[in-house]
Design a protein around this motif. Structure first.
Motif, PDB file in Angstrom:
ATOM      1  N   GLY A  33       6.653  11.954  46.828  1.00  0.00           N
ATOM      2  CA  GLY A  33       8.004  12.284  46.344  1.00  0.00           C
ATOM      3  C   GLY A  33       8.377  13.721  46.681  1.00  0.00           C
ATOM      4  N   PHE A  37      12.667  18.946  43.812  1.00  0.00           N
ATOM      5  CA  PHE A  37      11.905  19.566  42.733  1.00  0.00           C
ATOM      6  C   PHE A  37      10.492  19.963  43.155  1.00  0.00           C
ATOM      7  CE2 PHE A  37       9.197  19.441  38.921  1.00  0.00           C
ATOM      8  CZ  PHE A  37       9.684  20.613  38.360  1.00  0.00           C
ATOM      9  N   GLU A 133      11.758   9.474  37.056  1.00  0.00           N
ATOM     10  CA  GLU A 133      11.414   8.756  35.819  1.00  0.00           C
ATOM     11  C   GLU A 133      11.470   7.248  36.029  1.00  0.00           C
ATOM     12  OE1 GLU A 133      13.719  10.998  36.248  1.00  0.00           O
ATOM     13  OE2 GLU A 133      13.239  12.692  34.972  1.00  0.00           O
ATOM     14  N   GLY A 135      10.522   5.698  38.609  1.00  0.00           N
ATOM     15  CA  GLY A 135       9.538   5.277  39.612  1.00  0.00           C
ATOM     16  C   GLY A 135       8.244   4.718  39.054  1.00  0.00           C
ATOM     17  N   ASP A 190       6.642  14.549  36.746  1.00  0.00           N
ATOM     18  CA  ASP A 190       7.963  14.029  36.399  1.00  0.00           C
ATOM     19  C   ASP A 190       8.281  14.363  34.954  1.00  0.00           C
ATOM     20  OD1 ASP A 190       9.419  12.576  38.552  1.00  0.00           O
ATOM     21  OD2 ASP A 190       7.464  11.614  38.776  1.00  0.00           O
ATOM     22  N   VAL A 229       7.256  20.432  32.936  1.00  0.00           N
ATOM     23  CA  VAL A 229       7.713  21.096  34.162  1.00  0.00           C
ATOM     24  C   VAL A 229       9.170  21.502  33.986  1.00  0.00           C
ATOM     25  CG1 VAL A 229       6.151  19.857  35.710  1.00  0.00           C
ATOM     26  CG2 VAL A 229       8.370  18.849  35.183  1.00  0.00           C
ATOM     27  N   ARG A 231      12.351  23.639  36.123  1.00  0.00           N
ATOM     28  CA  ARG A 231      13.107  24.502  37.021  1.00  0.00           C
ATOM     29  C   ARG A 231      14.301  23.677  37.499  1.00  0.00           C
ATOM     30  NH1 ARG A 231      11.140  28.447  41.945  1.00  0.00           N
ATOM     31  NH2 ARG A 231      12.388  30.082  41.018  1.00  0.00           N
ATOM     32  N   ILE A 232      15.492  24.114  37.192  1.00  0.00           N
ATOM     33  CA  ILE A 232      16.671  23.349  37.587  1.00  0.00           C
ATOM     34  C   ILE A 232      16.833  23.443  39.098  1.00  0.00           C
ATOM     35  CG2 ILE A 232      19.183  23.161  37.392  1.00  0.00           C
ATOM     36  CD1 ILE A 232      18.852  24.162  34.455  1.00  0.00           C
ATOM     37  N   LYS A 295      11.126  20.990  25.763  1.00  0.00           N
ATOM     38  CA  LYS A 295      11.860  20.989  27.021  1.00  0.00           C
ATOM     39  C   LYS A 295      12.718  19.733  27.166  1.00  0.00           C
ATOM     40  CE  LYS A 295      12.542  20.567  31.569  1.00  0.00           C
ATOM     41  NZ  LYS A 295      12.614  19.417  32.461  1.00  0.00           N
ATOM     42  N   ARG A 381      16.664   7.483  31.910  1.00  0.00           N
ATOM     43  CA  ARG A 381      16.426   8.811  31.353  1.00  0.00           C
ATOM     44  C   ARG A 381      16.822   8.950  29.895  1.00  0.00           C
ATOM     45  NH1 ARG A 381      18.101  12.596  36.558  1.00  0.00           N
ATOM     46  NH2 ARG A 381      16.111  12.341  37.590  1.00  0.00           N
TER      47      ARG A 381
HETATM   48  P1  NAD Z   1      14.940  14.111  44.796  1.00  0.00           P
HETATM   49  O1  NAD Z   1      15.906  13.019  44.827  1.00  0.00           O
HETATM   50  O2  NAD Z   1      15.169  15.347  45.585  1.00  0.00           O
HETATM   51  O3  NAD Z   1      13.497  13.557  45.248  1.00  0.00           O
HETATM   52  C1  NAD Z   1      12.934  12.418  44.689  1.00  0.00           C
HETATM   53  C2  NAD Z   1      11.766  11.951  45.531  1.00  0.00           C
HETATM   54  O4  NAD Z   1      11.131  10.880  44.840  1.00  0.00           O
HETATM   55  C3  NAD Z   1      12.171  11.406  46.896  1.00  0.00           C
HETATM   56  O5  NAD Z   1      11.198  11.779  47.837  1.00  0.00           O
HETATM   57  C4  NAD Z   1      12.161   9.902  46.664  1.00  0.00           C
HETATM   58  O6  NAD Z   1      11.913   9.152  47.818  1.00  0.00           O
HETATM   59  C5  NAD Z   1      11.009   9.772  45.696  1.00  0.00           C
HETATM   60  N1  NAD Z   1      11.073   8.538  44.903  1.00  0.00           N
HETATM   61  C6  NAD Z   1      12.098   8.075  44.144  1.00  0.00           C
HETATM   62  N2  NAD Z   1      11.776   6.897  43.599  1.00  0.00           N
HETATM   63  C7  NAD Z   1      10.525   6.600  44.030  1.00  0.00           C
HETATM   64  C8  NAD Z   1       9.644   5.519  43.819  1.00  0.00           C
HETATM   65  N3  NAD Z   1       9.996   4.474  43.061  1.00  0.00           N
HETATM   66  N4  NAD Z   1       8.433   5.552  44.421  1.00  0.00           N
HETATM   67  C9  NAD Z   1       8.082   6.598  45.204  1.00  0.00           C
HETATM   68  N5  NAD Z   1       8.864   7.644  45.438  1.00  0.00           N
HETATM   69  C10 NAD Z   1      10.075   7.641  44.859  1.00  0.00           C
HETATM   70  O7  NAD Z   1      14.767  14.468  43.243  1.00  0.00           O
HETATM   71  P2  NAD Z   1      14.085  15.754  42.612  1.00  0.00           P
HETATM   72  O8  NAD Z   1      15.133  16.735  42.240  1.00  0.00           O
HETATM   73  O9  NAD Z   1      12.968  16.198  43.471  1.00  0.00           O
HETATM   74  O10 NAD Z   1      13.532  15.175  41.248  1.00  0.00           O
HETATM   75  C11 NAD Z   1      12.429  14.300  41.215  1.00  0.00           C
HETATM   76  C12 NAD Z   1      11.864  14.288  39.821  1.00  0.00           C
HETATM   77  O11 NAD Z   1      11.334  15.579  39.526  1.00  0.00           O
HETATM   78  C13 NAD Z   1      12.891  14.040  38.715  1.00  0.00           C
HETATM   79  O12 NAD Z   1      13.169  12.700  38.531  1.00  0.00           O
HETATM   80  C14 NAD Z   1      12.196  14.660  37.535  1.00  0.00           C
HETATM   81  O13 NAD Z   1      11.282  13.744  36.946  1.00  0.00           O
HETATM   82  C15 NAD Z   1      11.416  15.806  38.139  1.00  0.00           C
HETATM   83  N6  NAD Z   1      12.107  17.079  37.847  1.00  0.00           N
HETATM   84  C16 NAD Z   1      13.243  17.427  38.507  1.00  0.00           C
HETATM   85  C17 NAD Z   1      13.904  18.595  38.174  1.00  0.00           C
HETATM   86  C18 NAD Z   1      15.171  18.999  38.867  1.00  0.00           C
HETATM   87  O14 NAD Z   1      15.861  19.913  38.355  1.00  0.00           O
HETATM   88  N7  NAD Z   1      15.533  18.455  39.998  1.00  0.00           N
HETATM   89  C19 NAD Z   1      13.391  19.414  37.153  1.00  0.00           C
HETATM   90  C20 NAD Z   1      12.224  19.029  36.493  1.00  0.00           C
HETATM   91  C21 NAD Z   1      11.606  17.853  36.847  1.00  0.00           C
END
Ligand code: NAD
Length: 490
Positions: A33, A37, A133, A135, A190, A229, A231-232, A295, A381
């Motif tokens: 993934g 983030f 979440e 996934g 996540d 975790v 960081r926006i 958080k 979520r």
């Molecule tokens: P993003 O859309 O940039 O990346 C998501 C990644 O997850 C992609 O590579 C996608 O292919 C992969 N993915 C999605 N569903 C999947 C599945 N079923 N199986 C395998 N891979 C899968 O999103 P992001 O901003 O990187 O956020 C991802 C997660 O990180 C969030 O859902 C959250 O849990 C966590 N997070 C994000 C933030 C934020 O601010 N963006 C902050 C804290 C935590």
């Protein structure tokens, strides 16, 4: 050009680059993934360790399993795994840093065997995840592993080539067990309370269905640390790419933008060692639960509190809502009166200060986080962030009016048009079902709560149903701003 390499490796005015030799860094972490983030968080922490001359055996191999990840493979391939992480300061200035910790990237659909062998390799000691979440193949109401998930069923079919994270990792674990390589750590990053516990349920549940002995071995030897975790990290916009090119002559196919703030609180539960994360500012603690609750219930649930109602009131960005005095007051009241009483004491944290900082973080216009991103995937979520607060307050006889208004806001949002009759694009796994329910609610006010896979039996709680119905009526009659104003005054 992208591969000219000079700005990337030698830097330019105002651009930080890896000051360490990237050759010879070996892979210790396989990450599923690689989105925004991961590249703003774990990869940044490992980069910081590399900069300090540490963790040279903890380079990261990214893995994509979804079609959408092909683009990441292409971009990182063209850039030798390098990308720019751009910190967006509140005054509008940008602080770009080129990150060097991603040393490999594999796209699983092209070569699943290579991914499996990478994880089975003795050098790999951590598998980390940011797969969203939604996934995790869990039932949103019970939080238990869902063996009926279509991807899981396909990967469990006899002779199947694994295509999900679970199929790939468990096949690799089977090989590690057979070969005596030993276990590793599966580290979810996540946003879920007990993210490690959730990962444990899914991976051990999947392994047990494949083979009982393997399931027992995974349960006994693989570790699943919980973590908080933070960081926006908004989705990268074209304007972000342009700003980098114009201001810093950096042509990056997929930079990442993020806020200055970062936090990671992690349980020290690693089956095969770990990088010295604490030296990069990670808080390694015995009990991560109080931090997670803080958080998820203050930051993430408050994102939900501003996402739907803010959108309906005509805003499109998080900072616009947080800068509106009435909304800011509503958000702070939600945090103080409804969320905070459900928290536990958080060691070393002044909650009043934490909440004030949150409103400031939300109000940072540089970050330009969209309400659309915040509202994405709500059905996966809301049960993780907002509803646990509601359930606890209902059990304790505490206040729930603001949370009920937020859920009503989501129900109104799910109708698919805003207060100006403009269409709202629904990005949700259950969008079709939810919109159908929402469109019935003018006659049948509790229709939306009938989505029991999200809400369980919440509709049968009279106190919640009454508050929710009142809020929905106000939304239909007077709109979102009026609803928020009435809750702030009342
Ligand atoms: P993003 O859309 O940039 O990346 C998501 C990644 O997850 C992609 O590579 C996608 O292919 C992969 N993915 C999605 N569903 C999947 C599945 N079923 N199986 C395998 N891979 C899968 O999103 P992001 O901003 O990187 O956020 C991802 C997660 O990180 C969030 O859902 C959250 O849990 C966590 N997070 C994000 C933030 C934020 O601010 N963006 C902050 C804290 C935590």
């Amino acid at each position: 050009s992208l591969d000219s390499g000079t700005v990337w490796t030698q830097g330019a005015e105002g651009v930080d680059v890896p000051g360490y030799d990237r050759s010879g860094i070996t892979t210790g972490i396989v990450h599923f993934g690689v989105g925004g983030f991961h590249r703003a968080h774990l990869a940044m922490y490992v980069d910081a360790l590399l900069t300090a001359g540490q963790a040279r055996d903890w380079g990261i191999c990214g893995v994509g399993v979804l079609d959408g990840d092909r683009r990441m493979q292409k971009v990182l391939g063209e850039q030798d795994g390098l990308y720019t992480l751009v910190r967006k300061e509140a005054d509008g200035s940008l602080a770009p840093r080129v990150i060097g910790s991603l040393v490999e990237y594999l796209f699983a659909p092209d070569d699943p065997e290579k991914v499996i062998e990478k994880i089975a390799d003795p050098a790999t000691r951590i598998v980390s995840l940011t797969i969203t979440e939604g996934g995790y193949a869990i039932d949103q109401v019970t939080g238990e592993f869902d063996p009926e998930d279509p991807g899981i069923r396909a990967d469990l079919a006899p002779g199947a080539t694994p295509s999900t994270v679970f199929g790939l990792v468990v096949e690799a674990l089977a090989r590690r067990r057979e070969r005596g390589t030993g276990p590793l750590t599966i580290m979810s990053c996540d946003n879920m309370q007990g993210n490690g516990d959730t990962a444990r349920r899914v991976f051990t549940g999947f392994a047990a269905l494949r083979d009982g002995d393997l399931g027992a071995w995974v349960a006994d030897t693989v570790t699943f640390p919980n973590s908080m975790v933070d960081r926006i990290t908004p989705a990268t916009a074209d304007t972000d790419r342009e700003a980098l090119a114009e201001r810093f002559s950096l042509r990056d196919g997929w930079p990442v933008v993020c806020e200055p703030f970062t936090q990671w609180v992690l349980e020290d539960h690693f089956a095969a060692g770990r990088p010295p994360f604490e030296e990069a500012g990670v808080q390694v603690v015995d009990d991560v639960v109080p931090y997670e609750l803080m958080k998820l219930r203050l930051l993430n649930a408050t994102h939900q509190a501003l996402g739907y109602l803010g959108y309906l009131a005509g805003f499109r960005y998080v900072h616009e809502v947080a800068q509106d005095p009435t909304f800011a007051r509503f958000l702070r009241d939600y945090m103080d009166l409804e969320a905070t009483p459900t928290l536990r004491p958080v060691p070393g944290i002044d909650l009043g200060e934490y909440k004030a900082t949150l409103i400031e973080r939300f109000a940072n216009p540089g970050v330009a986080d969209t309400l659309k991103r915040i509202n994405f995937g709500s059905s996966d979520r809301i049960s993780l962030f907002l509803l646990p607060v509601v359930r606890q307050q209902l059990a304790d006889g505490g206040p729930i009016d603001r949370a009920a208004a937020v859920v009503a806001g989501w129900a109104r949002y799910a109708e698919g048009t805003d207060e100006q009759h403009e269409a709202i694009e629904q990005q949700d796994r259950l969008a079709e079902q939810l919109t159908e329910l929402a469109l019935r609610q003018r006659e049948e006010p509790l229709a939306f709560l009938g989505a029991t896979s999200v809400f369980g039996n919440l509709a049968s709680d009279e106190r919640f149903a009454a508050a929710y119905t009142r809020a929905l009526e106000t939304l239909h009659r007077d709109g979102a701003r009026a609803l928020v104003t009435s809750l702030v005054d009342g």
